[in-house]
Design an enzyme around this catalytic site. Structure first.
Site, mmCIF file in Angstrom:
data_model
loop_
_atom_site.group_PDB
_atom_site.id
_atom_site.type_symbol
_atom_site.label_atom_id
_atom_site.label_comp_id
_atom_site.label_asym_id
_atom_site.label_seq_id
_atom_site.Cartn_x
_atom_site.Cartn_y
_atom_site.Cartn_z
ATOM 1 N N CYS A 243 41.283 42.942 32.949
ATOM 2 C CA CYS A 243 40.292 42.330 33.823
ATOM 3 C C CYS A 243 39.508 41.313 32.996
ATOM 4 O O CYS A 243 38.884 41.677 31.995
ATOM 5 C CB CYS A 243 39.362 43.394 34.397
ATOM 6 S SG CYS A 243 38.158 42.679 35.527
ATOM 7 N N HIS B 200 36.896 39.043 33.971
ATOM 8 C CA HIS B 200 35.428 39.074 34.081
ATOM 9 C C HIS B 200 34.914 40.376 33.493
ATOM 10 O O HIS B 200 33.842 40.418 32.880
ATOM 11 C CB HIS B 200 34.995 38.920 35.564
ATOM 12 C CG HIS B 200 34.808 40.226 36.257
ATOM 13 N ND1 HIS B 200 35.816 40.871 36.940
ATOM 14 C CD2 HIS B 200 33.732 41.051 36.319
ATOM 15 C CE1 HIS B 200 35.352 42.027 37.407
ATOM 16 N NE2 HIS B 200 34.097 42.161 37.056
ATOM 17 N N CYS C 104 37.776 34.959 38.555
ATOM 18 C CA CYS C 104 38.817 35.936 38.221
ATOM 19 C C CYS C 104 39.536 35.510 36.933
ATOM 20 O O CYS C 104 40.337 34.560 36.938
ATOM 21 C CB CYS C 104 39.815 36.099 39.361
ATOM 22 S SG CYS C 104 40.887 37.537 39.124
ATOM 23 N N GLY C 105 39.268 36.262 35.869
ATOM 24 C CA GLY C 105 39.844 35.902 34.568
ATOM 25 C C GLY C 105 41.355 36.009 34.539
ATOM 26 O O GLY C 105 42.048 35.107 34.034
HETATM 27 O O1 PYC Z 1 38.413 38.810 36.290
HETATM 28 O O2 PYC Z 1 40.474 39.461 35.915
HETATM 29 C C1 PYC Z 1 39.438 39.483 36.574
HETATM 30 C C2 PYC Z 1 39.360 40.364 37.759
HETATM 31 C C3 PYC Z 1 40.356 41.158 38.276
HETATM 32 C C4 PYC Z 1 39.821 41.799 39.386
HETATM 33 C C5 PYC Z 1 38.512 41.396 39.519
HETATM 34 N N1 PYC Z 1 38.253 40.521 38.511
#
Ligand code: PYC
Length: 311
Positions: free
Chosen positions: A87, A89, A238-239
């Site tokens: 994940c 973030h 969303c990272g």
């Molecule tokens: O930032 O990768 C991310 C992520 C995945 C689900 C919510 N945020």
């Protein structure tokens, strides 16, 4: 039972880090620990992430001892319905939380996740650069949806499995006012992928659906809406979704290594990223910053019928 947590948000998306009060999952690797958490920690997962303490958008992070001694921590990310491989973030939230606790200082730190080791560079001003796990595209797939006809897009690994919706006449415009329409559209696409048995190379569900439009804030290359497994949208860009997008662009020859990509979220927050190439691997790098919003003790009263969340 009492559980100590620290809450933060990264570009509007919450991360709730469990820092005490929960047993450590068992296993001989992070992947096995994730499996044990999936099977045997459902009450904790639900009680921490779901209403009345959490919400559909909550991402939890269970800190665990790393197997690799060069890592400062291991982490299992979870949602209201399961666990995440990685994940973006949430990793930025974990780094800010560790800084808040005085466990790390600005510098480079490794973190072990169930899908591999990531690197986090914490800058003096609080910005965090994450070097993600290698990402790759499986190319284009088309599915028949119930309400929107045939929808085509790329299936890409960015630490989770994503469907990046291609240019499409039926997709609602990516703007905040359209978030309910976008929820309906992406839920339909997710369902169609499931029915068509479109899966990742590891058999994993393609459980993140990403739609794109032009960037609005100055410098943004694109604005996205990302449906997450808890059936709510990511408030941040969303990272892992930004990683997937950059990997897809690189694969199509539309992003050169080192060129910056600014991804705007549906709420107007941004992550900046770029890719580097190591042998045949596409390595995404993303940056953002998190802010701690609370440090608290969650109380699970045995007399409370909703103590393990509302399902
Ligand atoms: O930032 O990768 C991310 C992520 C995945 C689900 C919510 N945020």
């Amino acid at each position: 039972m009492e559980v100590q947590v620290i809450d933060s948000h990264t570009g509007g998306e919450p991360t709730r880090v469990i820092v005490g009060g929960v047993d450590i999952p068992k296993g001989n690797s992070m992947a096995e620990m994730r499996e044990d958490f999936e099977q045997n920690f459902r009450d904790i997962r639900n009680g921490v992430s779901r209403e009345p303490r959490g919400s559909d958008v909550m991402v939890g992070a269970m800190l665990v001892p790393p197997y690799d001694p060069t890592c400062c921590t291991g982490v299992i990310f979870f949602t209201t319905v399961g666990t995440l491989g990685m994940c973006g973030h949430g990793s930025i939230g974990v780094v800010e939380t560790l800084r808040h606790l005085g466990r790390i200082k600005p510098g480079t730190h490794k973190i072990e996740t169930p899908v591999g080791i990531i690197e986090a560079k914490l800058e003096e001003n609080g910005t965090v650069w994450i070097t993600n796990v290698a990402s790759f595209s499986l190319g284009e797939f088309c599915v028949e949806t119930d309400g929107y006809g045939t929808i085509c897009g790329d299936v890409v690994w960015g630490g989770n499995w994503f469907f990046l919706v291609g240019k499409n006449a039926f997709a609602p415009e990516v703007k905040f006012e359209n978030r309910m329409d976008l929820l309906r559209f992406t839920s339909d696409v997710k369902n169609a992928l499931k029915i068509s048995e479109v899966r990742g190379t590891d058999g994993g569900e393609v459980d993140h659906i990403e739609v794109f439009g032009p960037g609005i804030v100055p410098g943004a290359h694109s604005k996205n809406y990302v449906l997450c497994p808890g059936m709510d949208y990511d408030r941040s860009p969303c990272g892992t979704g930004t990683s997937a997008k950059m990997a897809a662009l690189y694969t199509k020859g539309e992003l050169k290594p080192g060129d910056h990509w600014v991804q705007e979220s549906i709420t107007g927050s941004t992550f900046t990223g770029f890719v580097t190439i190591e042998g045949d691997k596409i390595i995404p790098h993303i940056s953002g910053r998190a802010h701690v919003t609370s440090q608290s003790t969650l109380i699970f009263d045995a007399a409370d019928s909703f103590r393990w969340g509302i399902s």
